[in-house]
Design a protein around this motif. Structure first.
Motif, PDB file in Angstrom:
ATOM      1  N   GLY A 176       0.818  -1.211   0.000  1.00 32.85           N
ATOM      2  CA  GLY A 176       0.000   0.000   0.000  1.00 32.85           C
ATOM      3  C   GLY A 176       0.848   1.256   0.000  1.00 32.85           C
ATOM      4  O   GLY A 176       1.958   1.288  -0.555  1.00 32.85           O
ATOM      5  N   LYS A 177       0.339   2.280   0.662  1.00 32.37           N
ATOM      6  CA  LYS A 177       0.975   3.612   0.632  1.00 32.37           C
ATOM      7  C   LYS A 177       2.385   3.579   1.227  1.00 32.37           C
ATOM      8  O   LYS A 177       3.254   4.317   0.805  1.00 32.37           O
ATOM      9  CB  LYS A 177       0.105   4.614   1.396  1.00 32.37           C
ATOM     10  CG  LYS A 177      -1.264   4.831   0.760  1.00 32.37           C
ATOM     11  CD  LYS A 177      -2.089   5.853   1.465  1.00 32.37           C
ATOM     12  CE  LYS A 177      -2.675   5.389   2.786  1.00 32.37           C
ATOM     13  NZ  LYS A 177      -3.633   4.265   2.673  1.00 32.37           N
ATOM     14  N   LEU A 178       2.587   2.731   2.223  1.00 26.63           N
ATOM     15  CA  LEU A 178       3.917   2.612   2.820  1.00 26.63           C
ATOM     16  C   LEU A 178       4.698   1.426   2.240  1.00 26.63           C
ATOM     17  O   LEU A 178       5.880   1.536   1.924  1.00 26.63           O
ATOM     18  CB  LEU A 178       3.770   2.463   4.350  1.00 26.63           C
ATOM     19  CG  LEU A 178       5.043   2.303   5.164  1.00 26.63           C
ATOM     20  CD1 LEU A 178       6.020   3.441   4.915  1.00 26.63           C
ATOM     21  CD2 LEU A 178       4.710   2.243   6.661  1.00 26.63           C
ATOM     22  N   ASP A 196       0.704  -9.001  -1.811  1.00 23.61           N
ATOM     23  CA  ASP A 196      -0.546  -8.290  -1.505  1.00 23.61           C
ATOM     24  C   ASP A 196      -1.698  -9.192  -1.915  1.00 23.61           C
ATOM     25  O   ASP A 196      -1.532 -10.074  -2.763  1.00 23.61           O
ATOM     26  CB  ASP A 196      -0.614  -6.955  -2.259  1.00 23.61           C
ATOM     27  CG  ASP A 196      -1.487  -5.949  -1.526  1.00 23.61           C
ATOM     28  OD1 ASP A 196      -0.939  -4.990  -0.933  1.00 23.61           O
ATOM     29  OD2 ASP A 196      -2.726  -6.130  -1.512  1.00 23.61           O
ATOM     30  N   ASN A 197      -2.862  -8.980  -1.279  1.00 25.57           N
ATOM     31  CA  ASN A 197      -4.014  -9.781  -1.710  1.00 25.57           C
ATOM     32  C   ASN A 197      -4.869  -9.026  -2.725  1.00 25.57           C
ATOM     33  O   ASN A 197      -5.941  -9.487  -3.086  1.00 25.57           O
ATOM     34  CB  ASN A 197      -4.846 -10.297  -0.518  1.00 25.57           C
ATOM     35  CG  ASN A 197      -5.262  -9.173   0.400  1.00 25.57           C
ATOM     36  OD1 ASN A 197      -5.081  -8.004   0.066  1.00 25.57           O
ATOM     37  ND2 ASN A 197      -5.812  -9.508   1.557  1.00 25.57           N
ATOM     38  N   LYS A 207      -2.632  -4.623  -7.496  1.00 20.31           N
ATOM     39  CA  LYS A 207      -1.352  -4.105  -6.987  1.00 20.31           C
ATOM     40  C   LYS A 207      -0.208  -5.041  -7.395  1.00 20.31           C
ATOM     41  O   LYS A 207       0.897  -4.591  -7.732  1.00 20.31           O
ATOM     42  CB  LYS A 207      -1.391  -3.961  -5.464  1.00 20.31           C
ATOM     43  CG  LYS A 207      -2.235  -2.768  -5.046  1.00 20.31           C
ATOM     44  CD  LYS A 207      -2.071  -2.441  -3.582  1.00 20.31           C
ATOM     45  CE  LYS A 207      -2.812  -1.162  -3.237  1.00 20.31           C
ATOM     46  NZ  LYS A 207      -3.795  -1.283  -2.185  1.00 20.31           N
ATOM     47  N   THR A 242      -3.637  -1.294   9.814  1.00 14.16           N
ATOM     48  CA  THR A 242      -4.115  -1.604  11.161  1.00 14.16           C
ATOM     49  C   THR A 242      -5.149  -0.526  11.516  1.00 14.16           C
ATOM     50  O   THR A 242      -4.821   0.453  12.205  1.00 14.16           O
ATOM     51  CB  THR A 242      -2.944  -1.600  12.181  1.00 14.16           C
ATOM     52  OG1 THR A 242      -2.128  -0.434  11.957  1.00 14.16           O
ATOM     53  CG2 THR A 242      -2.078  -2.823  12.070  1.00 14.16           C
ATOM     54  N   THR A 255       1.679   0.002  12.428  1.00 14.84           N
ATOM     55  CA  THR A 255       1.509   0.585  13.764  1.00 14.84           C
ATOM     56  C   THR A 255       0.602  -0.316  14.605  1.00 14.84           C
ATOM     57  O   THR A 255      -0.491  -0.677  14.156  1.00 14.84           O
ATOM     58  CB  THR A 255       0.849   1.973  13.639  1.00 14.84           C
ATOM     59  OG1 THR A 255       1.585   2.734  12.677  1.00 14.84           O
ATOM     60  CG2 THR A 255       0.845   2.695  14.970  1.00 14.84           C
ATOM     61  N   CYS A 288      -1.813   8.997  10.128  1.00 10.43           N
ATOM     62  CA  CYS A 288      -1.050   8.613  11.324  1.00 10.43           C
ATOM     63  C   CYS A 288      -1.283   9.511  12.536  1.00 10.43           C
ATOM     64  O   CYS A 288      -1.623   9.021  13.616  1.00 10.43           O
ATOM     65  CB  CYS A 288       0.448   8.617  11.006  1.00 10.43           C
ATOM     66  SG  CYS A 288       0.961   7.125  10.174  1.00 10.43           S
ATOM     67  N   ARG A 326      -4.604   9.295  14.616  1.00 15.38           N
ATOM     68  CA  ARG A 326      -4.772   7.945  15.173  1.00 15.38           C
ATOM     69  C   ARG A 326      -3.782   7.669  16.298  1.00 15.38           C
ATOM     70  O   ARG A 326      -4.123   7.088  17.333  1.00 15.38           O
ATOM     71  CB  ARG A 326      -4.525   6.903  14.069  1.00 15.38           C
ATOM     72  CG  ARG A 326      -5.687   6.637  13.185  1.00 15.38           C
ATOM     73  CD  ARG A 326      -5.361   5.985  11.861  1.00 15.38           C
ATOM     74  NE  ARG A 326      -4.240   5.098  11.706  1.00 15.38           N
ATOM     75  CZ  ARG A 326      -4.288   3.785  11.866  1.00 15.38           C
ATOM     76  NH1 ARG A 326      -5.390   3.205  12.273  1.00 15.38           N
ATOM     77  NH2 ARG A 326      -3.224   3.051  11.627  1.00 15.38           N
TER      78      ARG A 326
END
Ligand SMILES: NC(=O)c1ccc[n+]([C@@H]2O[C@H](COP(=O)([O-])OP(=O)(O)OC[C@H]3O[C@@H](n4cnc5c(N)ncnc54)[C@H](O)[C@@H]3O)[C@@H](O)[C@H]2O)c1
Length: 442
Positions: free
Chosen positions: A11-13, A32-33, A37, A86, A124, A270, A273
């Motif tokens: 993903g993004k990270l 990845d599922n 991607k 997460t 995280t 981030c 959260r």
């Protein structure tokens, strides 16, 4: 020996992380599922919008491939990074619903594996997770022991979307929570091959690293809110200017200049959260959570305060320039401009938005229902009040004349959250309100 790495969650990270490792010479398998991607990575195309990712993928020279099967990837690599999302749970903690099945699959693969492997959790998580649920699942599914048979680390990245690649390659600090020195050495050696600077390395237990990750981000959210509070104070005092004050504050080495600009509320995936997660942790432990909770409350109140101001000024259309939570990303999660647009719309104000991130028309479902202008200029010209919410450099080219409503009975109000167009201060046809400058607001 060249380390072979596996990155689970592209993903993004995860996808910039996988690309950085491969660009620096490692053999990397991404997992990845999401078939789209996987296909994108295998075609060396970016699966997410991140500046520089496309160019970096072209430098990987076939060293980065992607598959759907975690077990297959673990079997062929020496270290894996878990970078799945997460999501926050209702109480403010982080859900493990994506992490748990990944750990099960890693454990099953470790059961069959003859060579040493390090599992690195990057996502995280709440303090206590790596040495608790994650360790238990891995040990149960593999029949092996952390520390003795395989290594486990918790190592979050301190990156900002829009500059993930630069931040990952040039971190201030490497934070490594480790099961044992061998696991930590292995991860540090990998970072040593990849980082372009010589960052400080902080190695510690899992729980200390988990708390540190939340503590760093919560400290920054507190600092941003502090500057925002000063901006609100300055607005009430004639002649006060928040930039003058924060520039001086930043010279004090105990404080420092970074993240000390009074402007809009902090947002993104981030900061909000992590701040709430630290509050929740404190509450769970019977420690007063007030500090983090107050920061969160103040941050949210910034939106309604800004909306009140716009509503007070807008007789017709309110234009919002910038919906993303920062420059260089297309993420609008918890972003000031985006939240302001929603708040104003819910109050019945006609809102017209523009953001360079969505110029090509590709907008996620979160933006459905918002009315978009075709350009920044179009947004300005159709609006009675314009809020400059994200300070994209693309807005710098707009001239004073283009901002202005000369010859019109009512000047155009420009609410400049970043003092980016200060030159409008005395411009005819413009009522200029720089946030944190004590001339404009009542
Ligand atoms: N985005 C940030 O700025 C940032 C910064 C620091 C930390 N983090 C943390 O990193 C983690 C990932 O964040 P993100 O923004 O990259 O999330 P994301 O939602 O963009 O990406 C997560 C990826 O994981 C994949 N995935 C989910 N379940 C999977 C499974 N079982 N097997 C394989 N892949 C699976 C998803 O398809 C998705 O591509 C989160 O814990 C987040 O808090 C994110």
């Amino acid at each position: 020996m060249t380390l072979r790495a596996c990155v689970i969650g592209l993903g993004k990270l995860g996808s910039p992380l996988a690309a950085c490792l491969a660009a620096k010479g490692l053999t990397v398998i991404g997992v990845d599922n999401d078939p789209w991607k996987i296909e994108a990575i295998n075609q060396q195309k970016p699966p997410v919008n991140e500046p520089g990712l496309g160019e970096l993928l072209l430098q990987t020279q076939g060293r980065l491939t992607a598959v759907a099967d975690v077990e297959e990837a673990i079997g062929q690599t020496d270290i894996c990074f878990i970078v799945v999302s997460t999501p926050s749970d209702p109480a403010g903690g982080f859900s493990l619903r994506y992490v748990e099945p990944v750990c099960q699959a890693i454990g099953r693969s470790l059961a069959k594996k003859k060579t040493y492997h390090v599992v690195c959790l990057t996502s995280t998580v709440m303090p206590g997770t790596t040495g608790g649920a994650v360790r238990e699942i891995l040990e149960k599914a593999s029949g092996k022991r952390v520390g003795a048979d395989f290594g486990l680390c918790y190592s979050p990245e301190f990156i900002a979307l829009g500059s993930v690649i630069r931040d990952f390659l040039n971190p201030d600090m490497l934070l490594i929570g480790e099961s044992d020195p061998r696991a930590g050495d292995c991860l540090q050696a990998l970072y040593g091959k990849v980082c372009e600077n010589k960052p400080a390395v902080a190695r510690m237990s899992f729980v200390n690293a988990e708390i540190t990750k939340l503590a760093v981000n919560t400290y920054v959210t507190t600092k941003i809110s502090y500057a925002n509070m000063l901006a609100r104070i300055c607005e009430k005092l004639s002649g006060a200017n928040v930039d003058v004050i924060t520039s001086a504050l930043g010279l004090d080495t105990r404080i420092g200049a970074k993240y000390l600009k009074g402007a809009v509320s902090y947002g993104g995936p981030c900061f909000p959260r992590d701040n709430l997660a630290l509050a929740q942790l404190a509450q769970q432990l019977g420690v007063p959570p007030d500090l983090a909770q107050t920061v969160d409350r103040f941050n949210r109140s910034q939106i309604s305060w800004l909306a009140d101001l716009v509503q007070h000024k807008a007789k017709g259309t309110a234009g919002i320039l910038g919906l993303t939570y920062k420059v260089g990303t297309d993420v609008v999660e918890e972003a000031a401009g985006f939240l302001l647009a929603k708040e104003l719309s819910s109050r019945g104000v006609k809102v017209l938005a523009f953001d360079p991130a969505f110029e090509n028309g590709s907008r996620g479902p979160a933006l459905a229902g918002l009315c978009f202008a075709s350009s920044a200029l179009d947004c300005i010209q159709q609006s009675d009040v314009v809020v400059l919410a994200t300070s994209w450099p693309q807005f710098n080219g707009i001239t004073a004349e283009q901002w202005s409503r000369r010859g019109h009975q009512q000047p155009r109000t420009v609410i400049d959250c970043w003092r980016a167009v200060k030159f409008l201060h005395d411009e005819p046809g413009v009522e200029y309100l720089g946030l944190g400058m004590g001339e404009g607001f009542a």
